[in-house]
Enzyme design. Structure first.
Site, mmCIF file in Angstrom:
data_model
loop_
_atom_site.group_PDB
_atom_site.id
_atom_site.type_symbol
_atom_site.label_atom_id
_atom_site.label_comp_id
_atom_site.label_asym_id
_atom_site.label_seq_id
_atom_site.Cartn_x
_atom_site.Cartn_y
_atom_site.Cartn_z
ATOM 1 N N LYS A 27 -9.783 5.925 -19.016
ATOM 2 C CA LYS A 27 -10.169 6.450 -20.328
ATOM 3 C C LYS A 27 -8.977 6.396 -21.296
ATOM 4 O O LYS A 27 -8.435 5.333 -21.489
ATOM 5 C CB LYS A 27 -10.719 7.868 -20.161
ATOM 6 C CG LYS A 27 -11.676 8.023 -18.948
ATOM 7 C CD LYS A 27 -12.982 7.263 -19.090
ATOM 8 C CE LYS A 27 -13.783 7.177 -17.807
ATOM 9 N NZ LYS A 27 -14.126 8.436 -17.166
ATOM 10 N N TYR A 45 -17.581 16.446 -14.112
ATOM 11 C CA TYR A 45 -17.939 15.025 -14.176
ATOM 12 C C TYR A 45 -18.947 14.677 -13.070
ATOM 13 O O TYR A 45 -18.797 15.112 -11.929
ATOM 14 C CB TYR A 45 -16.661 14.196 -14.018
ATOM 15 C CG TYR A 45 -16.898 12.713 -13.982
ATOM 16 C CD1 TYR A 45 -17.235 12.014 -15.136
ATOM 17 C CD2 TYR A 45 -16.802 12.002 -12.793
ATOM 18 C CE1 TYR A 45 -17.476 10.655 -15.104
ATOM 19 C CE2 TYR A 45 -17.034 10.636 -12.754
ATOM 20 C CZ TYR A 45 -17.365 9.970 -13.912
ATOM 21 O OH TYR A 45 -17.603 8.625 -13.869
ATOM 22 N N ASP A 96 -8.637 18.368 -13.930
ATOM 23 C CA ASP A 96 -8.949 17.016 -14.407
ATOM 24 C C ASP A 96 -8.613 17.004 -15.903
ATOM 25 O O ASP A 96 -9.289 17.649 -16.707
ATOM 26 C CB ASP A 96 -10.437 16.723 -14.149
ATOM 27 C CG ASP A 96 -10.850 15.319 -14.585
ATOM 28 O OD1 ASP A 96 -10.236 14.775 -15.517
ATOM 29 O OD2 ASP A 96 -11.820 14.789 -14.004
ATOM 30 N N ARG A 135 0.850 -1.203 0.000
ATOM 31 C CA ARG A 135 0.000 0.000 0.000
ATOM 32 C C ARG A 135 0.878 1.243 0.000
ATOM 33 O O ARG A 135 0.599 2.228 -0.661
ATOM 34 C CB ARG A 135 -0.967 0.013 1.193
ATOM 35 C CG ARG A 135 -1.672 1.376 1.334
ATOM 36 C CD ARG A 135 -2.889 1.416 2.259
ATOM 37 N NE ARG A 135 -2.791 0.582 3.434
ATOM 38 C CZ ARG A 135 -2.012 0.830 4.501
ATOM 39 N NH1 ARG A 135 -1.264 1.916 4.541
ATOM 40 N NH2 ARG A 135 -1.987 -0.005 5.515
HETATM 41 C C1 LIG Z 1 -14.529 8.837 -15.853
HETATM 42 C C2 LIG Z 1 -14.140 10.172 -15.343
HETATM 43 C C3 LIG Z 1 -13.826 10.374 -13.995
HETATM 44 C C4 LIG Z 1 -13.945 9.267 -12.966
HETATM 45 O O1 LIG Z 1 -13.015 8.251 -13.170
HETATM 46 P P1 LIG Z 1 -13.260 6.714 -12.765
HETATM 47 O O2 LIG Z 1 -12.029 6.042 -13.266
HETATM 48 O O3 LIG Z 1 -14.509 6.276 -13.448
HETATM 49 O O4 LIG Z 1 -13.399 6.680 -11.294
HETATM 50 C C5 LIG Z 1 -13.422 11.636 -13.618
HETATM 51 N N1 LIG Z 1 -13.335 12.654 -14.484
HETATM 52 C C6 LIG Z 1 -13.646 12.504 -15.777
HETATM 53 C C7 LIG Z 1 -13.548 13.674 -16.695
HETATM 54 C C8 LIG Z 1 -14.058 11.264 -16.264
HETATM 55 O O5 LIG Z 1 -14.374 11.126 -17.546
#
Ligand SMILES: *Cc1c(COP(=O)(O)O)cnc(C)c1O
Length: 385
Positions: free
Chosen positions: A199, A102, A174, A50
C-alpha cells in the site's frame, strides 16, 4: 547518525543513501541465492538468501529506523508478515483482536489459527471496557488495526499497550493505513508493527510486500527465527521497489492527506451521502485520540451513500479513481468493502460491523483534489431525484 534529521529527510539520507562498495545512489539488487564461504569453520555474514540477503536487509534496516524499532523484517506480502508474527503464539493461546480488522487477517485468525488451538475474541477496540471483558487467563496478544478498515475507527494504542503489559500480553499494530510518516506505534508502547507494504509504503500499485518491525531485541530474535523457518521472505526485486517507493512516502502522503481532508468535507456536505468515516473530521468519535497519537488522519476515508440506487449510479458514473481492491497508491482507488476487502467475512458479521452494501472506501491518490470533487459531484448529479 541519520536520525538527527526529520522523518522526511531520513527517507533519503539514511544508511542506504549510497552503496559503500561503488558509491551507486541506489541499493544494489543482489540476486544470489547462495554465498561463497571463504572459511570452512566460520561463514560470512550471508550464506543463503532466505536467511539473509543484502537487498532485503537494506529495506529491513530502513523500515526499522523509520518505525523506531530495533529490527525490521521483509515478507512476501502483508499477510505473510502478519501470519508469521502470529506464529509467535502457541497452542492454547488467546488473541483479543479488532472486530473490523482487515479481511485477510480475519480469515487467518478465524479459519487457520483456530485449527492450531489458538482462540480469539473480536472486540470493538475503541471500547477499553470491552477489551477488558474479553481478556482470558490465556490472552497473549492484543491485535490492533488503527484506523480500522473500512470504518476508520481509532484505537488508543497507548491505552491498549498498557493494558497488554498489565497482563503480560503483546500488542501488535497493523500500521498500513498511516505508515510511520503519520503514526509510530512502537513509540506508543506496541511490541510489533506490521505493514502491507503493498500500500502506501511502496505506493505505486506495482508490488506485493509485507514488513514487520520489532521493538525488543529478544522478540526480534524470535521473529527472525520464524521468518527463516516459515520462509515467506520478500524477493529482491520487490525489496528494491519498496525501497524506491519509500523515498517519496512523505511527499505522496502530504498531498494525499490534504486531498482526503477536502474530500471528506465534500462528502460530509453532500445530501446523497448519509455518513462519512474519516478520523480527521471533528465529529469523528475518536477525533481527539487520533490527534494525540498521529500527525494526521491519513489518506483513506469511507462513505455510505443514501441507498443502493444512489450507490449504483455513483459507481457507474465515477471516472477518475480505479475501482479496485487495495489502497495507498498514486492513483485514487475506490473500493467496495462488502464485495472486496471484506468478502471473506460472512454477511451477518459485516452488517453487525456497519459494513453496508452502500459503503465505499476511497484511498486518495495524487490527482488534483478539485478534479476528484468535480468527478464525484458529477456522478452524484446523475442520480434521479
Ligand atoms: C492489504 C492489507 C493487508 C494485507 O496485505 P497484503 O500485502 O495484501 O498481503 C493487511 N492489513 C491491511 C490493513 C491491509 O490494507
Amino acid at each position: 547518525m541519520s536520525n538527527q534529521y526529520t522523518f522526511q529527510t531520513n527517507l533519503l539520507h539514511n544508511k542506504h543513501k549510497f552503496d559503500p562498495a561503488t558509491g551507486g545512489v541506489s541499493v544494489p539488487i543482489q540476486h544470489a541465492s547462495t554465498f561463497h564461504q571463504h572459511d570452512i569453520d566460520t561463514f560470512g555474514k550471508y550464506d543463503y538468501s532466505r536467511s539473509g540477503n543484502p537487498t532485503r536487509e537494506a529495506l529491513e534496516e530502513v523500515i526499522a529506523e523509520l518505525e523506531e524499532g530495533c529490527r525490521g523484517f521483509a515478507f512476501s506480502s502483508g499477510m505473510a508478515a502478519i501470519s508469521t508474527a502470529f506464529l509467535l503464539l502457541s497452542k492454547d493461546d488467546h488473541v483479543v483482536i479488532s472486530e473490523d480488522v482487515y479481511g485477510g487477517t480475519f480469515r487467518m485468525v478465524s479459519q487457520v489459527l483456530t485449527r492450531f488451538g489458538i482462540s480469539h475474541t473480536f472486540v470493538d477496540m475503541t471500547d477499553l471496557e470491552a477489551i477488558k471483558q474479553a481478556i482470558q487467563p490465556n490472552t497473549k496478544l492484543f491485535y490492533v488495526e488503527t484506523p480500522s478498515n473500512p470504518l476508520l475507527k481509532v484505537t488508543d494504542i497507548k491505552a491498549v499497550s498498557d493494558l497488554a503489559k498489565e497482563i503480560g500480553a503483546l500488542t501488535f499494530v497493523d500500521n498500513t493505513f498511516l505508515t510511520p510518516a503519520i503514526q509510530k506505534p512502537l513509540t506508543l508502547g506496541a511490541d510489533i508493527v506490521l505493514h502491507s507494504a503493498t500500500k502506501f509504503l511502496s505506493g505505486h500499485s506495482d508490488v506485493v510486500a509485507g514488513l514487520a518491525v520489532v521493538k525488543d531485541p529478544i522478540l526480534a530474535e524470535r521473529l527472525y527465527f520464524l521468518q527463516n523457518s516459515f520462509g515467506a521472505v520478500l524477493g529482491v526485486q520487490d525489496a528494491w521497489l519498496v525501497l524506491r517507493g519509500l523515498k517519496t512516502l512523505h511527499v505522496r502522503l502530504e498531498h494525499s492527506v490534504q486531498a482526503a481532508e477536502k474530500l471528506a468535507n465534500f462528502f460530509k456536505d453532500h445530501p446523497l451521502v448519509s455518513k462519512v468515516y474519516y478520523p480527521g473530521l471533528a465529529d469523528h468519535p475518536q477525533y481527539d485520540i487520533q490527534q494525540a497519537q498521529a500527525s494526521s488522519a491519513g489518506a483513506v476515508l469511507s462513505f455510505d451513500l443514501k441507498n443502493e440506487a444512489v450507490f449504483r449510479t455513483f459507481v457507474e458514473n465515477v471516472k477518475i479513481p480505479v475501482f479496485a481492491v487495495s489502497l495507498g497508491a498514486v492513483e485514487s482507488i475506490l473500493s467496495y468493502p462488502a464485495k472486496m476487502s471484506h468478502a471473506a467475512m460472512p454477511e451477518k458479521e459485516r452488517a453487525q460491523r456497519g459494513i453496508t452494501n452502500s459503503l465505499l472506501r476511497l484511498s486518495v491518490g495524487l490527482e488534483n483534489p478539485e478534479d476528484l470533487i468535480k468527478d464525484f459531484s458529477d456522478a452524484l448529479n446523475k442520480v434521479k431525484q
